[in-house]
Write an enzyme that holds these catalytic residues in place. Structure first.
Site, mmCIF file in Angstrom:
data_model
loop_
_atom_site.group_PDB
_atom_site.id
_atom_site.type_symbol
_atom_site.label_atom_id
_atom_site.label_comp_id
_atom_site.label_asym_id
_atom_site.label_seq_id
_atom_site.Cartn_x
_atom_site.Cartn_y
_atom_site.Cartn_z
ATOM 1 N N LYS A 14 0.839 -1.211 0.000
ATOM 2 C CA LYS A 14 0.000 0.000 0.000
ATOM 3 C C LYS A 14 0.874 1.262 0.000
ATOM 4 O O LYS A 14 0.617 2.205 -0.734
ATOM 5 C CB LYS A 14 -0.939 0.005 1.229
ATOM 6 C CG LYS A 14 -1.845 -1.219 1.312
ATOM 7 C CD LYS A 14 -2.771 -1.178 2.515
ATOM 8 C CE LYS A 14 -2.078 -1.252 3.853
ATOM 9 N NZ LYS A 14 -1.362 -2.528 4.127
ATOM 10 N N ARG A 89 -9.818 0.162 9.356
ATOM 11 C CA ARG A 89 -9.360 -1.208 9.591
ATOM 12 C C ARG A 89 -10.393 -2.022 10.327
ATOM 13 O O ARG A 89 -10.189 -3.220 10.553
ATOM 14 C CB ARG A 89 -8.099 -1.171 10.433
ATOM 15 C CG ARG A 89 -6.803 -1.270 9.654
ATOM 16 C CD ARG A 89 -5.688 -1.066 10.643
ATOM 17 N NE ARG A 89 -4.489 -1.751 10.322
ATOM 18 C CZ ARG A 89 -3.437 -1.190 9.718
ATOM 19 N NH1 ARG A 89 -3.489 0.036 9.296
ATOM 20 N NH2 ARG A 89 -2.349 -1.887 9.533
ATOM 21 N N ARG A 129 11.863 -5.846 4.739
ATOM 22 C CA ARG A 129 11.615 -4.404 4.546
ATOM 23 C C ARG A 129 12.567 -3.574 5.411
ATOM 24 O O ARG A 129 12.828 -3.904 6.560
ATOM 25 C CB ARG A 129 10.179 -4.045 4.923
ATOM 26 C CG ARG A 129 9.946 -2.534 4.864
ATOM 27 C CD ARG A 129 8.507 -2.158 4.868
ATOM 28 N NE ARG A 129 7.813 -2.572 6.070
ATOM 29 C CZ ARG A 129 6.521 -2.352 6.284
ATOM 30 N NH1 ARG A 129 5.801 -1.739 5.376
ATOM 31 N NH2 ARG A 129 5.958 -2.771 7.386
ATOM 32 N N ARG A 160 11.761 -1.789 11.047
ATOM 33 C CA ARG A 160 10.666 -1.427 11.959
ATOM 34 C C ARG A 160 10.499 -2.463 13.060
ATOM 35 O O ARG A 160 10.592 -3.668 12.803
ATOM 36 C CB ARG A 160 9.355 -1.320 11.159
ATOM 37 C CG ARG A 160 8.975 0.104 10.826
ATOM 38 C CD ARG A 160 7.837 0.188 9.851
ATOM 39 N NE ARG A 160 6.608 -0.481 10.236
ATOM 40 C CZ ARG A 160 5.493 -0.439 9.512
ATOM 41 N NH1 ARG A 160 5.467 0.246 8.386
ATOM 42 N NH2 ARG A 160 4.411 -1.070 9.902
ATOM 43 N N ARG A 171 -0.083 -9.474 13.254
ATOM 44 C CA ARG A 171 -0.707 -8.464 12.382
ATOM 45 C C ARG A 171 -1.557 -9.137 11.299
ATOM 46 O O ARG A 171 -2.636 -8.656 10.953
ATOM 47 C CB ARG A 171 0.374 -7.585 11.741
ATOM 48 C CG ARG A 171 1.010 -6.636 12.740
ATOM 49 C CD ARG A 171 2.346 -6.100 12.251
ATOM 50 N NE ARG A 171 2.226 -5.245 11.084
ATOM 51 C CZ ARG A 171 3.259 -4.903 10.317
ATOM 52 N NH1 ARG A 171 4.469 -5.339 10.599
ATOM 53 N NH2 ARG A 171 3.067 -4.127 9.270
HETATM 54 P P1 AP5 Z 1 4.877 -1.650 1.791
HETATM 55 O O1 AP5 Z 1 4.539 -0.836 0.597
HETATM 56 O O2 AP5 Z 1 5.677 -1.004 2.860
HETATM 57 O O3 AP5 Z 1 3.572 -2.355 2.386
HETATM 58 P P2 AP5 Z 1 2.324 -1.767 3.169
HETATM 59 O O4 AP5 Z 1 1.106 -2.409 2.616
HETATM 60 O O5 AP5 Z 1 2.355 -0.264 3.164
HETATM 61 O O6 AP5 Z 1 2.645 -2.376 4.604
HETATM 62 P P3 AP5 Z 1 2.544 -1.791 6.086
HETATM 63 O O7 AP5 Z 1 3.295 -2.760 6.955
HETATM 64 O O8 AP5 Z 1 3.014 -0.372 6.179
HETATM 65 O O9 AP5 Z 1 1.083 -1.902 6.341
HETATM 66 P P4 AP5 Z 1 0.379 -2.100 7.660
HETATM 67 O O10 AP5 Z 1 -0.996 -1.902 7.214
HETATM 68 O O11 AP5 Z 1 0.614 -3.316 8.438
HETATM 69 O O12 AP5 Z 1 1.113 -1.057 8.619
HETATM 70 P P5 AP5 Z 1 0.666 0.383 9.158
HETATM 71 O O13 AP5 Z 1 1.865 1.213 9.143
HETATM 72 O O14 AP5 Z 1 -0.566 0.848 8.476
HETATM 73 O O15 AP5 Z 1 5.651 -2.960 1.255
HETATM 74 C C1 AP5 Z 1 6.162 -3.934 2.156
HETATM 75 C C2 AP5 Z 1 7.528 -4.448 1.658
HETATM 76 O O16 AP5 Z 1 7.331 -5.162 0.451
HETATM 77 C C3 AP5 Z 1 8.545 -3.333 1.345
HETATM 78 O O17 AP5 Z 1 9.820 -3.774 1.694
HETATM 79 C C4 AP5 Z 1 8.422 -3.146 -0.171
HETATM 80 O O18 AP5 Z 1 9.648 -2.700 -0.746
HETATM 81 C C5 AP5 Z 1 8.069 -4.559 -0.628
HETATM 82 N N1 AP5 Z 1 7.192 -4.583 -1.783
HETATM 83 C C6 AP5 Z 1 6.150 -3.741 -2.068
HETATM 84 N N2 AP5 Z 1 5.544 -4.099 -3.207
HETATM 85 C C7 AP5 Z 1 6.195 -5.214 -3.645
HETATM 86 C C8 AP5 Z 1 6.033 -6.067 -4.774
HETATM 87 N N3 AP5 Z 1 5.069 -5.847 -5.683
HETATM 88 N N4 AP5 Z 1 6.867 -7.132 -4.899
HETATM 89 C C9 AP5 Z 1 7.856 -7.362 -3.984
HETATM 90 N N5 AP5 Z 1 8.062 -6.582 -2.899
HETATM 91 C C10 AP5 Z 1 7.238 -5.530 -2.731
HETATM 92 O O19 AP5 Z 1 0.226 0.015 10.656
HETATM 93 C C11 AP5 Z 1 1.164 -0.312 11.656
HETATM 94 C C12 AP5 Z 1 0.443 -0.427 12.997
HETATM 95 O O20 AP5 Z 1 -0.166 0.836 13.357
HETATM 96 C C13 AP5 Z 1 -0.719 -1.443 13.056
HETATM 97 O O21 AP5 Z 1 -0.260 -2.762 13.316
HETATM 98 C C14 AP5 Z 1 -1.562 -0.862 14.204
HETATM 99 O O22 AP5 Z 1 -1.009 -1.174 15.472
HETATM 100 C C15 AP5 Z 1 -1.439 0.644 13.997
HETATM 101 N N6 AP5 Z 1 -2.508 1.189 13.123
HETATM 102 C C16 AP5 Z 1 -2.336 1.809 11.906
HETATM 103 N N7 AP5 Z 1 -3.535 2.158 11.393
HETATM 104 C C17 AP5 Z 1 -4.476 1.770 12.286
HETATM 105 C C18 AP5 Z 1 -5.904 1.837 12.304
HETATM 106 N N8 AP5 Z 1 -6.611 2.368 11.280
HETATM 107 N N9 AP5 Z 1 -6.544 1.329 13.381
HETATM 108 C C19 AP5 Z 1 -5.873 0.790 14.413
HETATM 109 N N10 AP5 Z 1 -4.522 0.691 14.464
HETATM 110 C C20 AP5 Z 1 -3.832 1.177 13.401
#
Ligand code: AP5
Length: 214
Positions: A14, A89, A129, A160, A171
């Site tokens: 994402k 979420r 990552r 991270r 997660r």
């Molecule tokens: P990347 O693009 O970083 O993936 P992403 O989908 O953005 O993953 P996140 O881990 O950031 O999502 P998340 O939803 O778990 O975390 P968030 O920060 O929102 O890609 C991942 C890796 O793959 C990278 O290394 C990239 O280079 C590689 N890659 C990408 N595309 C690729 C491809 N096509 N092929 C190969 N490799 C590829 O949330 C973190 C925490 O915050 C949660 O656990 C929770 O505690 C809290 N939180 C956040 N939002 C909320 C909410 N709305 N409600 C409650 N808690 C929340």
């Protein structure tokens, strides 16, 4: 106008795709994860509270997250369009979003894109990552290695805390139990697009663009 919700499991790409969308369409990315991580870095009250949940791979409570998003969406830079990355979420978050957009902000969601990546790809993506501590940009030790020790913005590149195997499994469990149900929630909207997130990131971006031009 593009007011988009980006759904998908942790590590689906994402953030990677949002960066391309922001550059192409000049809209803002609102990542609740980035907002929370900034609060953790700054040591604010919110940051201290959120850190416990994030380190365990659990969701931060709905009331806190909804308040953050409401304030952010009211800022002037959201007028020309936005991507909600990582929000909603849960069903209560999705209901609160509908209410705040229609009653307070006079906006509507135009596209809901669910980026689908099977669990077996996620572990490798997240353990490999590396993220910029300053701008949040994602790299990957194998698929997208940084060109130097630092990010292109000059920031420090880190692993991270929640990208450890045990937390990743938590997660994923939270995603399957609480977040993936949002697809059924949005099915009736007519704006839900389910997209294959496996393959070359540029090829995936072409699929994203096909959707955003609809
Ligand atoms: P990347 O693009 O970083 O993936 P992403 O989908 O953005 O993953 P996140 O881990 O950031 O999502 P998340 O939803 O778990 O975390 P968030 O920060 O929102 O890609 C991942 C890796 O793959 C990278 O290394 C990239 O280079 C590689 N890659 C990408 N595309 C690729 C491809 N096509 N092929 C190969 N490799 C590829 O949330 C973190 C925490 O915050 C949660 O656990 C929770 O505690 C809290 N939180 C956040 N939002 C909320 C909410 N709305 N409600 C409650 N808690 C929340």
């Amino acid at each position: 106008m593009i007011n988009m919700v980006f759904l998908g499991p942790p590590g689906a790409g994402k953030g990677t795709q949002s960066e391309r969308i922001v550059n192409q369409y000049k809209i803002v990315q609102i990542s609740t994860g980035d907002i929370l991580r900034a609060a953790v870095r700054e040591g604010t009250k919110l940051g201290k509270l959120a850190k416990q949940y994030m380190d365990e791979g659990k969701l931060v409570t709905d009331d806190i997250i909804i308040g953050i998003v409401r304030d952010r969406l009211a800022e002037p830079d959201c007028t020309d369009g936005f991507i909600l990355d990582g929000f909603p979420r849960t069903i209560p978050q999705a209901e609160a979003l509908e209410k705040m957009l229609s009653e307070d902000l006079d906006k509507e969601i135009t596209h809901i894109v669910s980026l689908e990546v099977p669990d077996e790809f996620i572990l490798e993506r997240l353990t490999g990552r590396r993220s910029c501590k300053s701008c949040g940009r994602a790299y990957h030790v194998k698929y997208n290695p940084p060109k130097s020790d630092n990010c292109e913005c000059g920031g420090e590149i880190i692993h991270r805390d929640d990208d450890r195997e045990e937390t990743i499994n938590n997660r994923l469990e939270v995603y399957h139990n609480q977040t993936s149900t949002l697809k059924s929630f949005y099915e009736k909207s007519g704006n839900l697009y389910v997209l294959d997130g496996v393959g070359d990131p540029d090829a995936i971006f072409e699929r994203v663009q096909d959707i955003l031009t609809k």
